[in-house]
Design a protein around this motif. Structure first.
Motif, PDB file in Angstrom:
ATOM      1  N   VAL A  60       0.849  -1.195   0.000  1.00 20.60           N
ATOM      2  CA  VAL A  60       0.000   0.000   0.000  1.00 20.60           C
ATOM      3  C   VAL A  60       0.880   1.238   0.000  1.00 20.60           C
ATOM      4  O   VAL A  60       1.789   1.375   0.825  1.00 20.60           O
ATOM      5  CB  VAL A  60      -0.936   0.006   1.230  1.00 20.60           C
ATOM      6  CG1 VAL A  60      -1.723   1.314   1.294  1.00 20.60           C
ATOM      7  CG2 VAL A  60      -1.881  -1.183   1.186  1.00 20.60           C
ATOM      8  N   GLU A  61       0.613   2.140  -0.928  1.00 22.57           N
ATOM      9  CA  GLU A  61       1.349   3.392  -1.002  1.00 22.57           C
ATOM     10  C   GLU A  61       0.685   4.477  -0.169  1.00 22.57           C
ATOM     11  O   GLU A  61       1.354   5.260   0.501  1.00 22.57           O
ATOM     12  CB  GLU A  61       1.447   3.851  -2.462  1.00 22.57           C
ATOM     13  CG  GLU A  61       1.962   5.270  -2.666  1.00 22.57           C
ATOM     14  CD  GLU A  61       3.410   5.452  -2.216  1.00 22.57           C
ATOM     15  OE1 GLU A  61       3.819   6.619  -2.023  1.00 22.57           O
ATOM     16  OE2 GLU A  61       4.118   4.450  -2.054  1.00 22.57           O
ATOM     17  N   GLU A  62      -0.655   4.526  -0.190  1.00 24.64           N
ATOM     18  CA  GLU A  62      -1.336   5.637   0.478  1.00 24.64           C
ATOM     19  C   GLU A  62      -2.756   5.237   0.859  1.00 24.64           C
ATOM     20  O   GLU A  62      -3.416   4.483   0.149  1.00 24.64           O
ATOM     21  CB  GLU A  62      -1.370   6.836  -0.467  1.00 24.64           C
ATOM     22  CG  GLU A  62      -2.003   8.090   0.100  1.00 24.64           C
ATOM     23  CD  GLU A  62      -1.964   9.235  -0.899  1.00 24.64           C
ATOM     24  OE1 GLU A  62      -2.991   9.451  -1.571  1.00 24.64           O
ATOM     25  OE2 GLU A  62      -0.917   9.893  -1.029  1.00 24.64           O
ATOM     26  N   VAL A  63      -3.203   5.750   1.996  1.00 25.28           N
ATOM     27  CA  VAL A  63      -4.596   5.638   2.419  1.00 25.28           C
ATOM     28  C   VAL A  63      -5.112   7.048   2.655  1.00 25.28           C
ATOM     29  O   VAL A  63      -4.517   7.816   3.416  1.00 25.28           O
ATOM     30  CB  VAL A  63      -4.743   4.816   3.719  1.00 25.28           C
ATOM     31  CG1 VAL A  63      -6.210   4.744   4.148  1.00 25.28           C
ATOM     32  CG2 VAL A  63      -4.179   3.409   3.543  1.00 25.28           C
ATOM     33  N   SER A  64      -6.191   7.404   1.994  1.00 29.51           N
ATOM     34  CA  SER A  64      -6.760   8.741   2.202  1.00 29.51           C
ATOM     35  C   SER A  64      -8.267   8.621   2.398  1.00 29.51           C
ATOM     36  O   SER A  64      -8.922   7.766   1.791  1.00 29.51           O
ATOM     37  CB  SER A  64      -6.450   9.658   1.011  1.00 29.51           C
ATOM     38  OG  SER A  64      -6.940   9.114  -0.188  1.00 29.51           O
TER      39      SER A  64
ATOM     40  N   ILE B  17      -7.479   3.681  -1.387  1.00 29.29           N
ATOM     41  CA  ILE B  17      -6.261   2.940  -1.109  1.00 29.29           C
ATOM     42  C   ILE B  17      -5.447   2.854  -2.393  1.00 29.29           C
ATOM     43  O   ILE B  17      -5.918   2.277  -3.380  1.00 29.29           O
ATOM     44  CB  ILE B  17      -6.556   1.505  -0.605  1.00 29.29           C
ATOM     45  CG1 ILE B  17      -7.694   1.498   0.433  1.00 29.29           C
ATOM     46  CG2 ILE B  17      -5.294   0.849  -0.084  1.00 29.29           C
ATOM     47  CD1 ILE B  17      -7.370   2.157   1.724  1.00 29.29           C
ATOM     48  N   GLN B  18      -4.275   3.463  -2.410  1.00 27.92           N
ATOM     49  CA  GLN B  18      -3.410   3.333  -3.584  1.00 27.92           C
ATOM     50  C   GLN B  18      -2.555   2.084  -3.417  1.00 27.92           C
ATOM     51  O   GLN B  18      -1.811   1.945  -2.450  1.00 27.92           O
ATOM     52  CB  GLN B  18      -2.514   4.546  -3.781  1.00 27.92           C
ATOM     53  CG  GLN B  18      -1.708   4.455  -5.078  1.00 27.92           C
ATOM     54  CD  GLN B  18      -0.952   5.731  -5.405  1.00 27.92           C
ATOM     55  OE1 GLN B  18      -0.727   6.556  -4.535  1.00 27.92           O
ATOM     56  NE2 GLN B  18      -0.540   5.883  -6.651  1.00 27.92           N
TER      57      GLN B  18
ATOM     58  N   ILE C 175     -12.294  -6.065   2.395  1.00 30.13           N
ATOM     59  CA  ILE C 175     -10.864  -5.799   2.420  1.00 30.13           C
ATOM     60  C   ILE C 175     -10.448  -5.208   3.761  1.00 30.13           C
ATOM     61  O   ILE C 175     -11.190  -4.413   4.364  1.00 30.13           O
ATOM     62  CB  ILE C 175     -10.448  -4.851   1.268  1.00 30.13           C
ATOM     63  CG1 ILE C 175      -8.925  -4.666   1.222  1.00 30.13           C
ATOM     64  CG2 ILE C 175     -11.169  -3.507   1.363  1.00 30.13           C
ATOM     65  CD1 ILE C 175      -8.432  -3.932  -0.001  1.00 30.13           C
ATOM     66  N   THR C 176      -9.284  -5.624   4.241  1.00 31.24           N
ATOM     67  CA  THR C 176      -8.687  -5.036   5.436  1.00 31.24           C
ATOM     68  C   THR C 176      -7.249  -4.659   5.111  1.00 31.24           C
ATOM     69  O   THR C 176      -6.496  -5.470   4.565  1.00 31.24           O
ATOM     70  CB  THR C 176      -8.695  -6.019   6.621  1.00 31.24           C
ATOM     71  OG1 THR C 176     -10.047  -6.381   6.921  1.00 31.24           O
ATOM     72  CG2 THR C 176      -8.076  -5.393   7.858  1.00 31.24           C
ATOM     73  N   VAL C 177      -6.890  -3.422   5.424  1.00 32.46           N
ATOM     74  CA  VAL C 177      -5.557  -2.900   5.147  1.00 32.46           C
ATOM     75  C   VAL C 177      -4.897  -2.510   6.465  1.00 32.46           C
ATOM     76  O   VAL C 177      -5.490  -1.801   7.272  1.00 32.46           O
ATOM     77  CB  VAL C 177      -5.627  -1.674   4.216  1.00 32.46           C
ATOM     78  CG1 VAL C 177      -4.257  -1.035   4.058  1.00 32.46           C
ATOM     79  CG2 VAL C 177      -6.197  -2.062   2.857  1.00 32.46           C
ATOM     80  N   GLY C 178      -3.671  -2.972   6.681  1.00 31.07           N
ATOM     81  CA  GLY C 178      -2.929  -2.598   7.875  1.00 31.07           C
ATOM     82  C   GLY C 178      -2.535  -3.806   8.709  1.00 31.07           C
ATOM     83  O   GLY C 178      -2.778  -4.940   8.322  1.00 31.07           O
TER      84      GLY C 178
ATOM     85  N   ASN D  54      -4.256   3.288 -10.004  1.00 37.81           N
ATOM     86  CA  ASN D  54      -4.074   2.074  -9.203  1.00 37.81           C
ATOM     87  C   ASN D  54      -4.657   2.234  -7.797  1.00 37.81           C
ATOM     88  O   ASN D  54      -4.065   1.828  -6.803  1.00 37.81           O
ATOM     89  CB  ASN D  54      -2.604   1.683  -9.109  1.00 37.81           C
ATOM     90  CG  ASN D  54      -2.373   0.233  -9.518  1.00 37.81           C
ATOM     91  OD1 ASN D  54      -2.840  -0.194 -10.577  1.00 37.81           O
ATOM     92  ND2 ASN D  54      -1.698  -0.529  -8.682  1.00 37.81           N
ATOM     93  N   LYS D  55      -5.842   2.825  -7.745  1.00 33.20           N
ATOM     94  CA  LYS D  55      -6.510   3.034  -6.472  1.00 33.20           C
ATOM     95  C   LYS D  55      -7.800   2.225  -6.408  1.00 33.20           C
ATOM     96  O   LYS D  55      -8.445   1.987  -7.429  1.00 33.20           O
ATOM     97  CB  LYS D  55      -6.839   4.513  -6.257  1.00 33.20           C
ATOM     98  CG  LYS D  55      -5.630   5.389  -6.022  1.00 33.20           C
ATOM     99  CD  LYS D  55      -6.032   6.833  -5.771  1.00 33.20           C
ATOM    100  CE  LYS D  55      -4.825   7.703  -5.504  1.00 33.20           C
ATOM    101  NZ  LYS D  55      -5.211   9.119  -5.247  1.00 33.20           N
ATOM    102  N   ILE D  56      -8.147   1.806  -5.197  1.00 28.87           N
ATOM    103  CA  ILE D  56      -9.455   1.198  -4.960  1.00 28.87           C
ATOM    104  C   ILE D  56     -10.211   2.081  -3.979  1.00 28.87           C
ATOM    105  O   ILE D  56      -9.629   2.682  -3.076  1.00 28.87           O
ATOM    106  CB  ILE D  56      -9.342  -0.251  -4.438  1.00 28.87           C
ATOM    107  CG1 ILE D  56      -8.509  -0.315  -3.164  1.00 28.87           C
ATOM    108  CG2 ILE D  56      -8.777  -1.173  -5.502  1.00 28.87           C
ATOM    109  CD1 ILE D  56      -8.447  -1.704  -2.570  1.00 28.87           C
TER     110      ILE D  56
END
Length: 301
Positions: A101-105, A119-120, A134-137, A158-160
């Motif tokens: 993951v590059e970025e979460v905004s 999520i990039q 989905i779970t990120v982190g 490349n973002k979701i």
């Protein structure tokens, strides 16, 4: 001024970086074309343009192809780090190992009822499907976890886009801030006597010395045994093998260790090779609740 890329240039560069990160070598134009389902001739033309822009280098030879330059990362807004953490991504409870993951905004922070997150992804975005859970982190510094349902994808950036159902921050406080007194009882003491001691001293768990081994028993197990008519049994008979954790470890790491054992409710805390306390799930929840109330200025609705 940052370089403005066309949609096809962004898509091609992102594919190149994704494949380059995965394979660690120069990437052929045909592989990029297959990856993003484009005509190989189109990719060759794009690469010639991007070489002229200083975004990619051509690598000659049988193992040749293209490599992204630092300028390509800058054009895509991707930080090129000498060392990077891996942010775990789970889809439908399955770990996706080939992405990062590059970025979460968060895009709707002022909306009273909706929380959307972008999520990039560094990796192949095609593996993500609309409707997936989905779970990120957790993220490396603040231990942020974001969980929700995928609502959309942008292949160019490349973002979701997800509907964020849960946003959590794992507690980084040292475990020692949540431990209670280290109390040991002999394994041949009766369960009813241990229950009385726990009640009088307001203990949620005690260590049990059983056949030379320090084990552990929680208040839940003690009162379950009493309800089962075992008040006069020895407490050693209901004690469990102790989980040992470090006093200076962040709490989230200690919690992870406890929940990995389905039978564990408490654990012994060590510092400098000696036992200094006990942590218990009940105490952790109570103290975290107090901490949250304090942060919110006692204004919880």
């Amino acid at each position: 001024m940052s370089l403005k890329l066309t949609p096809i240039q962004r898509e091609t560069l992102m594919a190149l970086i994704t494949l380059q990160r995965k394979k660690g070598e120069a990437i052929r134009g045909e592989d990029i074309a297959t990856f993003i389902k484009r005509n190989p001739g189109t990719i060759r033309n794009q690469m010639q343009t991007m070489k002229a822009l200083g975004l990619v280098d051509g690598v000659p030879g049988p193992k040749g192809g293209y490599r992204a330059r630092i300028k390509a990362y800058e054009a895509l807004g991707i930080d090129l780090l000498p060392e990077e953490a891996i942010i775990k991504v789970r889809v439908n409870n399955k770990l996706i190992e080939e992405v990062n993951v590059e970025e979460v905004s968060f895009t709707t922070v002022r909306h009273p009822n909706i929380c959307k997150a972008e999520i990039q992804i560094l990796g192949n975005i095609e593996i993500f499907k609309i409707g997936d859970k989905i779970t990120v982190g957790p993220t490396p510094v603040n231990k942020l976890l974001v969980s929700g349902v995928i609502e959309g994808k942008d292949a160019v950036s490349n973002k979701i886009l997800i509907d964020a159902e849960y946003i959590e921050t794992l507690p980084k406080h040292p475990t020692k801030d949540f431990m209670t007194e280290f109390v040991v009882v002999e394994g041949n003491v009766t369960i009813k006597d241990v229950a009385l001691k726990m009640k009088n001293e307001k203990l949620y768990a005690v260590s049990v010395l059983e056949e030379g081994e320090l084990r552990i028993v929680s208040i839940k197990e003690v009162f379950a045994a009493i309800l089962d008519g075992r008040s006069d049994d020895k407490v050693g008979s209901i004690s469990n093998k102790a989980i040992n954790i470090n006093a200076d470890d962040p709490l989230y790491r200690s919690i992870t260790k406890i929940i990995e054992d389905p039978n564990a409710i408490a654990a012994l805390v060590n510092k400098n090779d000696r036992k200094v306390g006990i942590v218990n799930k009940i105490v952790i929840v109570d103290r975290l609740t107090d901490h949250i109330i304090e942060l919110l200025g006692n204004s919880v609705d």
